[in-house]
Structures are given as structure tokens and as C-alpha cells.
Design an enzyme around this catalytic site. Structure first.
Site, short mmCIF file in Angstrom:
data_model
loop_
_atom_site.label_atom_id
_atom_site.label_comp_id
_atom_site.label_asym_id
_atom_site.label_seq_id
_atom_site.Cartn_x
_atom_site.Cartn_y
_atom_site.Cartn_z
N LYS A 107 8.88 -1.36 3.03
CA LYS A 107 8.15 -0.41 3.88
C LYS A 107 9.00 0.12 5.02
CE LYS A 107 4.80 -1.96 6.56
NZ LYS A 107 3.47 -2.36 7.07
N ASN A 124 1.30 2.08 7.00
CA ASN A 124 0.95 1.24 5.86
C ASN A 124 0.78 2.01 4.56
OD1 ASN A 124 0.66 -1.44 7.18
ND2 ASN A 124 -0.92 -0.37 8.35
N ARG A 151 0.81 -1.22 0.00
CA ARG A 151 0.00 0.00 0.00
C ARG A 151 0.84 1.27 0.00
NH1 ARG A 151 -4.30 -0.36 4.66
NH2 ARG A 151 -2.82 -1.81 5.63
N ASN A 180 38.73 35.58 4.68
CA ASN A 180 37.53 36.17 4.10
C ASN A 180 37.39 35.70 2.66
OD1 ASN A 180 35.38 38.55 4.32
ND2 ASN A 180 36.35 38.65 2.29
N GLU A 194 -10.49 -10.38 17.65
CA GLU A 194 -10.45 -9.63 16.41
C GLU A 194 -11.83 -9.07 16.10
OE1 GLU A 194 -7.75 -8.82 14.89
OE2 GLU A 194 -6.55 -10.03 16.28
#
Length: 451
Positions: A25, A230, A18, A363, A158
Site C-alpha cells: 500500500k 486504504n 483493499r 536546427n 473507539e
């Protein structure tokens, strides 16, 4: 706690489809560090600790990143994706050592802290078999719910399997878990795959522990800390959270951020005292900023070391390998790379200083360029202490400009200039005997030097 040994297993085998990216990932970044690096940095370290990272097939880049962050990291390959418990058991060899505490974390939760890992381990020292990390979800839809009886966790349900009453529970499963390391293989080995997906779920460990008469407990944390990544949108959300943390920590340490929401920091940025950062500054990885330094607006700094009382920008770009001594000045539209500028050096406008060493109090005039690349190789420019380089000069490396030398405006320097000598304009003529000193004398009313 320090007397107990531990094994941390970080699950990092996911493809992250995804994310719509060819990059694994866990190698995407927030605050200039990979997601995996954040998790490994939080994991227990030091004497008595071990670390294992479970990766997917052909993910050598993930293994390399793990060892870059933690050279002690072991890596194991999960050849098939058959659930979280199956992923953990890919590291069976490490688990079998029977260390006191087994911590299971995920490589895509970059906001988890070392303190949370320590809180998870504490109940194991008191005899618990499992400590599971939970959070109170603003919207629990889709999360596994913690079923609690008194102080004990008895199941993780779940969403699809939860009853109507159980779905009202807002105490949700973060996925991170600590297991008694000496009982871990016994527990994990009894997890089956009798479910619709035919996968081995780590969450089933809680009911196995209950059946054995052992104890499981819940440790709560904030929803932000355990947010998983994700999608690119979630990556951006995590960036926002960690930037807010970093800005707050910087200001609490005494850094002045004029407009904090416009400043982007890296997780490894080191600040001294009384540092001031103006709006729209980006600080990349590997930056150290000492006391009293001011970074003006729209500057971008990466892999650089800034001394005390340095001034940067506005609109300055400091690339990797830049080191600035105390009191150095880098002005607007100046770029540096692989350059050491010693104390008091001034490069105030419109210049490129790359592959160079510049001595103290020199400089460098506007429009000066160190021409470090010949089309094949990079070469170095060395400028001595107290030298003066006039505007629109090109220093063609390799070249050395001596201590106290004076380079006139518009010069193209292809040969070394001795100490206290002078090169005027485009002639490349070097007055070798005290030319620069006599030129300075002339500027203050002395006799014009002879050529």
C-alpha cells in the site's frame, strides 16, 4: 525545538488488501511520489534526528524505498500484526536509545506536513507525556473520539465502546502521536491486549499516562491532512488534494497556470520565475523549469531540466535525461530521451531525438530521427554547433555531425560528417571542403557548388 533529539517511527507494515493490488500500500503514488516518500519527507531531519520504518514480512521493496528517500532510515519487521502498539514496539531497539521526542506516524497518510510534526513536538518540550493529533470530522462515524477534560486529553474512545453522548463528539483521533521519548518504553510496555481482538492499541497509552498523573494534550489539524489511504478511491481523493496544494503553491510563486485544474504536477517540480503552463500538461517527477519557459498544451515531461525561455509543445514528450539549454525550442509531436540540446537548438516538429547531444543553435528538421538502437545496444548521436539537419533525415548512431554541417532533406547518415561539410539527400555523399558554406552561398544567390 531544534535542541531536542527525536525518533520518528513510521508504521508501514500494512498489506493494503483493499487496494486490490500486489504492490504494498505505501508504495502507491500521489503526485509522482510514493505515499511513504511523502511521510518521510515531512518527518524531522537533520542533526539529532533518527528515523525508523516498521515493515511487514517480505516487504523488502518498502525498506528499499525508505532508504532511497532517507538513507539514515532504520527498518524493523513486524512479524505478526497484533495492533498499533505492537507495531511501534517492533522498533524497541531504537526507542530504547531514549531520545527526547518519539513521533509515531503512518506510511499511508501522505498529506501530513513537517509543520504538524513540529507542533506535535512542542508540548513535549513543556513537560507533556503525550501529544495526540486530532481533527474535526465532517462525519465522525467510525473514528475514535477524543475525551477531553479542560485542556487535557484523558482518553481515546473507539466508536464501538463510545456512549451515545461520546459519539456526538466530532474531535477525532488521527492516530499520529508524539510521546516523551524518555518515558516511552514505560508507557508502551504497560499497554495490554484485554480487548475483543486481543490486540495492543496505541490509543490505550493516553489512559496509562492519566493513571500516572502525567499530561496528555491534543493538537488539532485539518481532516484532509490526516486522511489515510486504504482504497484506490481514497488514493484518487488524496491526489486531488495534493494537486490543489501544488497548483496553489506554484501560482503563489509566480507560475502562470492557464487552466490550473487540468495541469498535473509532481511534488518535486522546481519552477523559476515567469513560467507559463497551458492546459492539459503533465509534469512527472524530477523536472526543473527555469525562468520564462512556456509549456504548451498536451505536453508530458519527466526527469528533465529546462533552461530559461524554452518553448515546449504542444503535444511534446520529454522523457528521462532530457536537458534543454536556454532558448531551445521543442515543437509539436517531438519526443526526446537522454538528450542534451544546447542553447538555441530548434526541433520544431515530428522528430525523435534520443541518446543525443546537439550543439548550440542547430536546427533539426521535421521528421528527423536519431536511430539510437541497433537491436542490442543504444548508441549516441553527436551534432555540432550550428548544424542544419533537413527534413526526414535518419541519423544512424553512433554518428557525429560536425560543427556547421548541412544535412540535406531525406538523408540517411551512417558515417561521420566533418565540420562545415554537406550531405545531400539519399546519396550520403559528403562534400568535405566547405560544402555547407558553399551551399548556403548558393541559396543567397552565389554559384552552385560542384560535386
Amino acid at each position: 525545538m531544534t535542541a531536542r533529539s527525536s525518533l520518528t517511527i513510521v508504521l508501514a507494515a500494512g498489506e493494503g488488501t483493499r487496494m486490490r493490488s500486489s504492490l504494498p500500500k505505501v508504495l502507491h503514488q500521489v503526485a509522482s511520489q510514493t505515499l511513504l516518500a511523502h511521510v518521510l519527507a515531512a518527518a524531522p531531519k537533520g542533526a539529532g534526528t533518527s528515523l525508523a520504518v516498521v515493515i511487514g514480512p517480505d516487504h523488502q521493496a518498502v525498506a528499499d524505498e525508505a532508504r532511497r528517500i532517507r538513507p539514515d532510515a532504520l527498518t524493523f519487521v513486524q512479524s505478526e500484526r497484533l495492533g498499533t502498539a505492537h507495531a511501534v514496539l517492533a522498533a524497541r531497539e531504537a526507542i530504547a536509545r531514549g531520545l527526547d521526542d518519539l513521533l509515531i506516524a503512518f506510511g499511508d497518510t501522505p498529506l501530513i506536513s513537517a509543520e504538524t510534526f513540529a507542533r506535535l513536538r512542542a508540548p513535549l518540550a513543556s513537560g507533556a507525556a503525550i501529544a495526540a493529533l486530532g481533527f474535526r470530522a465532517a462525519d465522525p462515524t467510525g473514528y475514535g473520539r477524543f475525551i477531553v477534560e479542560g485542556d487535557r486529553l484523558v482518553a481515546i474512545r473507539e466508536q464501538a465502546d463510545a456512549s451515545a453522548d461520546e459519539r456526538k463528539i466530532d474531535l477525532c483521533n488521527a492516530g499520529v502521536m508524539a510521546i516523551d521519548g524518555r518515558r516511552a518504553l514505560d508507557i508502551l510496555g504497560q499497554i495490554g491486549n484485554a480487548n475483543s481482538k486481543g490486540e495492543y492499541y496505541l490509543t490505550d497509552a493516553v489512559e496509562i499516562v492519566r493513571e500516572k498523573g502525567w499530561e496528555s494534550v491534543v493538537i488539532e489539524t485539518s481532516e484532509d491532512e490526516v486522511r489515510g489511504i486504504n482504497t484506490k478511491a481514497q488514493l484518487a481523493e488524496a491526489e486531488g488534494v495534493i494537486q490543489a496544494r501544488l497548483r496553489k503553491a506554484a501560482m503563489e510563486a509566480g507560475v502562470t497556470l492557464i487552466a490550473p485544474e487540468t495541469v498535473y504536477l509532481s511534488a518535486d517540480t522546481v519552477f523559476g520565475k515567469d513560467v507559463t503552463i497551458e492546459p492539459f500538461v503533465v509534469i512527472g517527477p524530477g523536472v526543473s523549469i527555469a525562468d520564462g519557459t512556456v509549456i504548451h498544451s498536451f505536453s508530458h515531461i519527466v526527469q528533465s531540466t529546462l533552461g530559461k525561455n524554452v518553448s515546449i509543445g504542444p503535444y511534446a514528450r520529454l522523457r528521462p535525461g532530457t536537458s534543454l539549454g536556454d532558448g531551445a525550442r521543442i515543437g509539436n509531436f517531438v519526443e526526446t530521451k537522454a538528450a542534451t540540446l544546447e542553447a538555441g537548438v530548434k526541433v520544431n516538429h515530428l522528430s525523435y531525438i534520443g541518446d543525443a547531444t546537439i550543439g548550440a543553435n542547430s536546427n533539426i528538421g521535421a521528421g528527423t530521427i536519431t536511430c539510437n538502437y541497433d537491436g542490442f545496444k543504444k548508441h549516441r548521436t553527436v551534432i555540432g554547433q550550428g548544424a542544419f539537419v533537413g527534413t526526414n533525415s535518419s541519423l544512424v548512431a553512433p554518428v557525429t555531425i560536425g560543427k556547421g554541417a548541412y544535412i540535406g532533406s531525406g538523408s540517411v547518415i551512417t558515417k561521420d560528417v566533418p565540420d562545415d561539410a554537406m550531405a545531400l539527400e539519399r546519396s550520403q555523399q559528403v562534400i568535405r571542403e566547405g560544402g555547407a558554406a558553399r551551399y548556403r552561398e548558393m541559396k543567397t544567390g552565389g554559384k552552385k557548388p560542384e560535386k
